[in-house]
Design a protein around this motif. Structure first.
Motif, PDB file in Angstrom:
ATOM      1  N   CYS A 376       0.856  -1.258   0.092  1.00  0.00           N
ATOM      2  CA  CYS A 376       0.075   0.108   0.112  1.00  0.00           C
ATOM      3  C   CYS A 376       0.876   1.175   0.127  1.00  0.00           C
ATOM      4  N   MET A 377       1.955   1.148   0.743  1.00  0.00           N
ATOM      5  CA  MET A 377       2.944   2.323   0.970  1.00  0.00           C
ATOM      6  C   MET A 377       3.877   2.731  -0.388  1.00  0.00           C
ATOM      7  N   SER A 378       3.968   1.616  -1.138  1.00  0.00           N
ATOM      8  CA  SER A 378       4.964   1.656  -2.330  1.00  0.00           C
ATOM      9  C   SER A 378       4.968   2.772  -3.304  1.00  0.00           C
ATOM     10  N   VAL A 379       3.689   3.583  -3.192  1.00  0.00           N
ATOM     11  CA  VAL A 379       3.513   4.392  -4.316  1.00  0.00           C
ATOM     12  C   VAL A 379       4.142   5.700  -3.701  1.00  0.00           C
ATOM     13  N   SER A 380       4.261   5.705  -2.409  1.00  0.00           N
ATOM     14  CA  SER A 380       5.015   6.886  -1.708  1.00  0.00           C
ATOM     15  C   SER A 380       6.336   7.079  -1.961  1.00  0.00           C
ATOM     16  N   VAL A 381       7.001   6.100  -2.483  1.00  0.00           N
ATOM     17  CA  VAL A 381       8.522   6.145  -2.760  1.00  0.00           C
ATOM     18  C   VAL A 381       8.362   7.315  -4.114  1.00  0.00           C
ATOM     19  N   ALA A 409       1.646  22.803   5.808  1.00  0.00           N
ATOM     20  CA  ALA A 409       0.204  22.409   5.152  1.00  0.00           C
ATOM     21  C   ALA A 409      -0.070  21.057   5.132  1.00  0.00           C
ATOM     22  N   ALA A 410       0.983  20.296   4.593  1.00  0.00           N
ATOM     23  CA  ALA A 410       0.998  18.529   4.389  1.00  0.00           C
ATOM     24  C   ALA A 410       0.732  18.237   5.535  1.00  0.00           C
ATOM     25  N   VAL A 411       1.455  18.392   6.802  1.00  0.00           N
ATOM     26  CA  VAL A 411       1.382  17.915   8.037  1.00  0.00           C
ATOM     27  C   VAL A 411       0.025  18.160   8.557  1.00  0.00           C
ATOM     28  N   ILE A 412      -0.452  19.320   8.564  1.00  0.00           N
ATOM     29  CA  ILE A 412      -1.806  19.764   9.085  1.00  0.00           C
ATOM     30  C   ILE A 412      -2.980  18.822   8.565  1.00  0.00           C
ATOM     31  N   ILE A 413      -2.772  18.729   7.107  1.00  0.00           N
ATOM     32  CA  ILE A 413      -4.080  18.201   6.558  1.00  0.00           C
ATOM     33  C   ILE A 413      -3.813  16.660   6.688  1.00  0.00           C
ATOM     34  N   HIS A 414      -2.699  16.146   6.395  1.00  0.00           N
ATOM     35  CA  HIS A 414      -2.610  14.529   6.695  1.00  0.00           C
ATOM     36  C   HIS A 414      -2.915  14.144   8.232  1.00  0.00           C
ATOM     37  N   TYR A 441       0.488  12.539   2.956  1.00  0.00           N
ATOM     38  CA  TYR A 441       1.344  13.674   3.231  1.00  0.00           C
ATOM     39  C   TYR A 441       2.360  13.747   1.891  1.00  0.00           C
ATOM     40  N   SER A 442       2.964  12.518   1.704  1.00  0.00           N
ATOM     41  CA  SER A 442       3.969  12.615   0.716  1.00  0.00           C
ATOM     42  C   SER A 442       3.437  13.160  -0.686  1.00  0.00           C
ATOM     43  N   PHE A 443       2.096  12.937  -1.118  1.00  0.00           N
ATOM     44  CA  PHE A 443       1.656  13.429  -2.443  1.00  0.00           C
ATOM     45  C   PHE A 443       1.349  14.800  -2.289  1.00  0.00           C
ATOM     46  N   ILE A 444       0.783  15.506  -0.974  1.00  0.00           N
ATOM     47  CA  ILE A 444       0.572  16.841  -0.930  1.00  0.00           C
ATOM     48  C   ILE A 444       1.675  17.559  -1.162  1.00  0.00           C
ATOM     49  N   LEU A 445       2.903  16.956  -0.556  1.00  0.00           N
ATOM     50  CA  LEU A 445       4.254  17.867  -0.312  1.00  0.00           C
ATOM     51  C   LEU A 445       4.770  18.031  -1.736  1.00  0.00           C
ATOM     52  N   CYS A 446       4.551  16.816  -2.416  1.00  0.00           N
ATOM     53  CA  CYS A 446       5.240  16.425  -3.860  1.00  0.00           C
ATOM     54  C   CYS A 446       4.756  17.653  -4.829  1.00  0.00           C
ATOM     55  N   ILE A 447       3.314  18.017  -4.766  1.00  0.00           N
ATOM     56  CA  ILE A 447       2.698  18.790  -5.530  1.00  0.00           C
ATOM     57  C   ILE A 447       2.783  20.063  -5.363  1.00  0.00           C
TER      58      ILE A 447
END
Length: 621
Positions: A376-381, A409-414, A441-447
């Motif tokens: 499940c977490m592999s996409v976060s790579v 922002a990513a920390v608060i949302i996730h 978290y990783s997705f929001i920060l990436c964008i």
């Protein structure tokens, strides 16, 4: 040619650091296998809870020092201010001695404030002195990184991890034996404490190596300082002020960027123990299952971390000198190389999660759930790799506040999403909520980081070869890998043999596809670590041969185009013979690519009538 080599050198340095990072992660995984076998899943839960708390204090106090020191010293070295560079190094050293001491004392006496589980307090106290020594090690690493050489840092990381591995296993075993007659939770807590002793031993080993490297280079450093007589010395007051101004954003952004692991761990502990009323041992075991997947997924992310570390000095130097083209070029190459590797790694982990988990963490009680969580977490790579890289890019161009705002922002949302899911949704899926929050978290920060890089550098990443082709190639690779593993495991029932064969076949399939579809060119491959070897393999397989043939065919087309161009140029002259029409003539000549406007003007004034017949004049641009 030398310029191209210079431009690509940061990729090579990143490759060195990435290789070391991957070796370090592999060593970490290998020693975790016997360590978890000694301390158990419960002990591993205590160990990771203590380690996450230690990590966040380390990040705030000194972990950002290498990047910050590297940035400011690289700027001085770019202008050959060797004396000021060394003065910054000395001030940074004093800074970490003071801050490291305060942080170590806080962790030792305030361990109960940082972890919810009582059995994790003892392992955390053991880690406290390590923070002090880590700061000193960070300054030495940052100093050599500023010189755009990653070899010293890479070797020290490997030495640190080897010492860590040996000491962790040995001390965990000894401490477990000292309380062999106690209950399982006590044995798990002492075993975790033994594991944390290895972390301290590793840092000391790395520090001794870097101190030795500095001592060997001391004469050269001193000689360069003595020869630097053309620059005014910066005052120590100004340097400390500058270090605070540079280090503070690095600390805040890196702290916020990494606080999610510590925060998620604590949210899970508090909700499951205080709201759901689960026992400490059960919660520790749950956290161990998540930590296993996190450690495995961190291996490919090591590439992005290394690329980011190697990127900072080069981008800082180019940015200071106003070379925005150089900055954009380095960013484009770094993103492309990172995606070419992280995308297939994410797919591979998703498909082969259970076989990989069986090799490294084979505790039968948690094998199934650990494997599913890893998948499940592999996409976060992919997201973590890109966000780590873009964070370093933004810091390197002086946009210190942007990564902080994005990470916050990513920390608060996730965190909000995780708490809501754990309180309002079915309790039995709590671990999945934990993993979902990590990916979110990783997705929001990436964008957010990608948007910021585009805005500040006026830069857009090429899409097809950087993202689209690697995704398609990785998808085909994933299907192939799954089929190969399942078939071989059905025949031989040996997991590691089937897994190794599947990985080799998958790597070969991906390699062929990305080159055949021209996601990476021969020139780009030369700038990568072991690029010449990859080129040789590709040519032997006949993949690159077609590129050469197409270039030859293309050269014929170019000649035809040049002939047409020459005719068009002459037609412009023929049409524009009216007196006083010089400006219009030049404009039309430019529109068909004649160029050389000054000579056109001279020809017009002197012998315009002869231009149409002057075949020697008409040259390709």
């Amino acid at each position: 040619m030398p310029n191209n080599k210079k431009k690509d050198s940061f990729i090579m340095q990143a490759g060195i650091l990435a290789s070391a990072g991957i070796i370090v992660r592999i060593i970490g995984l290998l020693y975790n296998t016997p360590l978890v076998a000694i301390i158990g899943d419960e002990g591993n839960g205590y160990y990771n809870s203590a380690y996450y708390a230690y990590s966040i204090i380390l990040l705030i106090s000194s972990y950002s020092i290498p990047s910050a020191v590297s940035k400011v010293i690289a700027q001085r070295l770019a202008t050959k201010e060797y004396r000021n560079a060394h003065r910054i190094f000395c001030c940074a050293f004093i800074y970490v001695l003071v801050v490291g001491s305060i942080a170590s004392l806080f962790v030792f006496f305030g361990a109960g404030l940082l972890v919810e589980m009582e059995s994790a307090i003892f392992p955390l106290k053991i880690l406290a002195p390590t923070i002090f020594f880590s700061g000193i090690l960070g300054v030495l690493r940052g100093y050599f990184q500023a010189h755009k050489t990653m070899v010293q840092t890479s070797v020290s990381q490997i030495i640190e991890q080897l010492a860590n591995a040996g000491a962790s296993i040995g001390m965990a075993y000894l401490l477990v034996q000292t309380v062999a007659d106690k209950d399982a939770t006590t044995r798990a807590s002492y075993g975790a404490a033994g594991g944390t002793m290895g972390t301290g031993a590793g840092v000391l080993a790395g520090l001794l190596f870097m101190a030795g490297v500095y001592a060997l280079n001391r004469k050269t450093i001193k000689r360069r300082i003595e020869r630097d007589k053309n620059h005014e010395d910066e005052s120590y007051k100004d340097i400390f002020k500058m270090i605070l101004l540079v280090v503070t954003p690095f600390i805040i952004s890196t702290g916020i960027y990494n606080v999610n692991t510590f925060l998620d761990n604590n949210i899970y502990q508090r909700i499951m123990m205080e709201v759901r009323n689960l026992e400490e041992a059960i919660v520790a075991t749950d956290l161990s299952t998540v930590a296993k997947g996190t450690k495995i997924s961190n291996i490919p992310i090591a590439l992005a971390s290394a690329m980011a570390t190697a990127l900072i000095p080069g981008i800082s130097s180019d940015f200071v000198q106003g070379d925005l083209k150089g900055v954009r070029g380095k960013v484009a190459k770094a993103v492309k190389v990172t995606m070419l590797i992280s995308i297939p790694c994410a797919v591979g982990l998703g498909v082969l999660a259970k076989p990989v988990m069986m090799v490294i963490f084979h505790q039968p009680e948690t094998l199934e759930i650990s494997s599913v969580l890893l998948s499940c977490m592999s996409v976060s790579v992919i997201f973590y790799s890109l966000s780590t890289l873009t964070q370093a890019i933004l810091q390197s161009i002086g946009r210190m506040k942007t990564p902080i705002i994005n990470a916050l922002a990513a920390v608060i949302i996730h965190a909000g999403v995780m708490v809501a899911m754990m309180l309002l949704m079915d309790e039995k899926y709590s671990l999945y909520y934990y993993v979902f929050a990590t990916v979110l978290y990783s997705f929001i920060l990436c964008i957010l980081n990608q948007i910021a890089v585009h805005r500040y550098l006026k830069y857009s990443q090429e899409i097809t070869k950087t993202f689209f082709i690697p995704v398609i190639a990785a998808g085909i690779m994933g299907g192939t890998v799954y089929g190969v593993y399942q078939g071989l495991y059905f025949l031989c029932k040996i997991n590691i043999a089937a897994l190794a064969a599947a990985i080799i076949v998958g790597a070969a399939v991906y390699f062929v596809l990305v080159i055949h579809w021209r996601a990476v060119s021969e020139a780009e491959m030369r700038g990568m670590p072991k690029g010449h070897m990859m080129i040789a393999i590709a040519k032997k397989m006949g993949i690159l041969k077609r590129d050469t043939e197409k270039k030859k065919k293309g050269s014929g087309k170019k000649k035809t185009s040049s002939a047409k161009k020459k005719t068009a140029q002459k037609q412009v002259v023929a049409k524009e013979k009216a007196p006083g029409d010089k400006k219009k003539f030049v404009e039309q000549a430019d529109s068909v690519g004649v160029g050389r406007n000054q000579k056109i003007s001279e020809k017009w004034d002197k012998d315009y009538l002869d231009m149409e017949l002057d075949d020697n004049y008409w040259l390709d641009d």
